[in-house]
Design an enzyme around this catalytic site. Sequence first.
Site: not given
Lengths: 456, 456
Positions: A89, A159, A183
């Site tokens: 990420k 996210s 997320s």
Amino acid sequence: MDASGGGYDPRSTRLLSFQAALTGFADGSDSPRAYLERCLETIAARESEIRAFVATNPEGARKAADAAAARWKAGRSLGPLDGMPLGVKDLYETEDMPTGMGSPIYEGWESHRDAASVYALRRQAGVVVLGKTTTTEFGFSHPGPTTNPFDPARTPGGSSSGSAAAVGARMVPAAFGSQLMGSIIRPASYCANYGYKPTYGGLNRGGGHSSLSQSHLGLHAGSLADAWAVAFETSRLAGGDPGYPGIYGAGAGLPPARPPRVLARLDGPGWDVADDAAKAAFEAYVGCLRAAGVTVLSGADHPGVAALEEAIRPCSTNSMTIIGWELKWPLAAYREKGEGLLSPAIADRLAEWETITVEQYRRAVEIRNEMRRRHAVLRPAIDGFLGLPAPGVAPRGLASTGNPIMNVPSSTLGAPVFTVPLLALDGLPLGVQVMGYPDGDEATCALARWMDENRF
Amino acid sequence: MDASGGGYDPRSTRLLSFQAALTGFADGSDSPRAYLERCLETIAARESEIRAFVATNPEGARKAADAAAARWKAGRSLGPLDGMPLGVKDLYETEDMPTGMGSPIYEGWESHRDAASVYALRRQAGVVVLGKTTTTEFGFSHPGPTTNPFDPARTPGGSSSGSAAAVGARMVPAAFGSQLMGSIIRPASYCANYGYKPTYGGLNRGGGHSSLSQSHLGLHAGSLADAWAVAFETSRLAGGDPGYPGIYGAGAGLPPARPPRVLARLDGPGWDVADDAAKAAFEAYVGCLRAAGVTVLSGADHPGVAALEEAIRPCSTNSMTIIGWELKWPLAAYREKGEGLLSPAIADRLAEWETITVEQYRRAVEIRNEMRRRHAVLRPAIDGFLGLPAPGVAPRGLASTGNPIMNVPSSTLGAPVFTVPLLALDGLPLGVQVMGYPDGDEATCALARWMDENRF
């Protein structure tokens, strides 16, 4: 359970598993380089639509995969992750790729170092860092361009949008995500993969730009075995956050399936906003569990579960007080860097957050502690907690990443939780989440394994 | 107590106090700009010898001081720190100056943002950020060039070398320091100022590059009133670390002096290595306290104190296991940046630290927790703990910053502790440290105030 429509069927759709490939590496019928090339082919075929990555380093990955292949060939592999392609990420630093955090402020920013967990996996476990995956702005708001691998008109969730989509599209067997509200667990449900949010502090967040007291480093994976192996090895080599013990367990191998004794459904504040179809699918799943002899209590059956449900009712607003206070810096400092560099969505929230006082923050932390106590007292009686990981399948459109309301309880409680891709609605994936107790990651994983292996 | 030699006399030497200047700002007889100019004059006179700063921004400071002066003149000051010149240890980011962390790796590095605590003080409290103060390499080892303001042939202590020396030389009324083992409390003793290491997590470390589980943001100040005011306002505006309540207290004003009921001397593992002269000075001070009617227990008088002393005996080696595990990243990642960028001292330690296992780390954290329990149970019986903040006065030479052994207990326990500049030996300063209990910062400060105001 039947898939009631189009493409996705949890009984037949299988994502990548690196652990399943290890025997091939050992006997020479497969190699980490060949594995990587299959990932790169999938990326070449699907990335233009899915847009899971903000950066990839295929040449660096090939070099690392070749080194891993040589180790496997020589019988000297570094272990169960040697040669594993991994997505990271884009909040977490990597020495060979920029870290943009979904913000123009950091676009192209290069720290030239690996985050703690990336460093350990790359240097000590042989992991092949293939690319940086799209995140919403600072992991909070303002979605990127990533689409859902099962329907490009739908969000992959967020996210950890790119990590969820990359794994769901079979581009990589696993990817780091992070969860503040919802997320990991929600996008895993939208993208048919195994989401794993460990106990708070379980995986070292150093170099991760997400130091909030509900922010967790965790995983998306195509198999439960990979989710566990990556987490266990990360914790073993890089530790948890400073002061935390990391993830306890017997080893990197998946713990034996644990038939649940007593589970509780924790419908939580999200139940009221969930789709009827999702609720019906979940009820049917609970019915199957009960038919299989598993006790599944609800708040109506157990006063402790009712007390926990009551306690966590305000968890979303309470979390926003905590998150708002903790996020006002660095966001306010970023605001000084120039007009328009924060999205309007974040800039507006920031103005609200700056009105929070330290006394309000303390009170919110106390309320969170009380929620945690209500949870902890159930440990002797309840093995784990079941729920929908999202109010439904991935919503249409890319402007929103969906509602995290089903995930805020586990983020608030700091408890380990897994998404298991068990259900489908209209040909789209829908998971089931199972949550345990802080530092009980291994036991929770064992429950998830039992659920994964005992499908209805 | 008598100063037995040269220049320093705790009865006559007074450092800067910003709180004492506030009435002048209010009645117009003084102004923050004039205050700043006096600081700049002192810096001009002494910095070439003391080398406390790695960077200053006098023009930015003058602008900020003028703005503060205008607010005071208009009767609209931002509070007790409006216009206060502050030094910031060079581990903490500042938007207008580089953050070098005492390492060639970060030399000249500019984040162009203020650390959380700096941001809050500058933007909301009117603090004038005057300069970045010298730190040892990453706040750990390898001293910078800073000298002791009371004898340039001696160390100012470390790792907060520049902050301690700048305050000791009357260059600034206060400066941020940070303490992992003994980096505030010891240099404060060497430099005759008030050191304050708050409860662990009490001041927000965001943007501070010191996220270890024994690292504390704290203060050097020329007066106890400034140490308290800066800490309280920082906590009120920026909070503590994520998840921590920050520093509790009634306000930014110094709490009323609290006559001690029962104190304990906690000689700890450092007593054996302390200088005879320092021990004698401390014994004499304890004698004066007893003569003044204060009960000062030792391990011989109280089994709980003896149990705590016994428990903390291995605190230095135990801390090094914790610190080593937590520091191996980022140091190992920095090692990849090129040969010779880490000092040999750190590179050698790193090689050792990389042999620590997660199990050893967990055990060290458990041992630390047991030390904390032995401390916590004394709360009803013992108001605070006295000790030498260093084994003696500042040692000669700049190659070492002195021995932190007297400070490791409070760092380990996460308890608030103050250095009060009460003693002298051979014309050099020597403090007394007083430690309280986690989250009891205000009560501990009140004890320190009583000690400060009741000298012998």
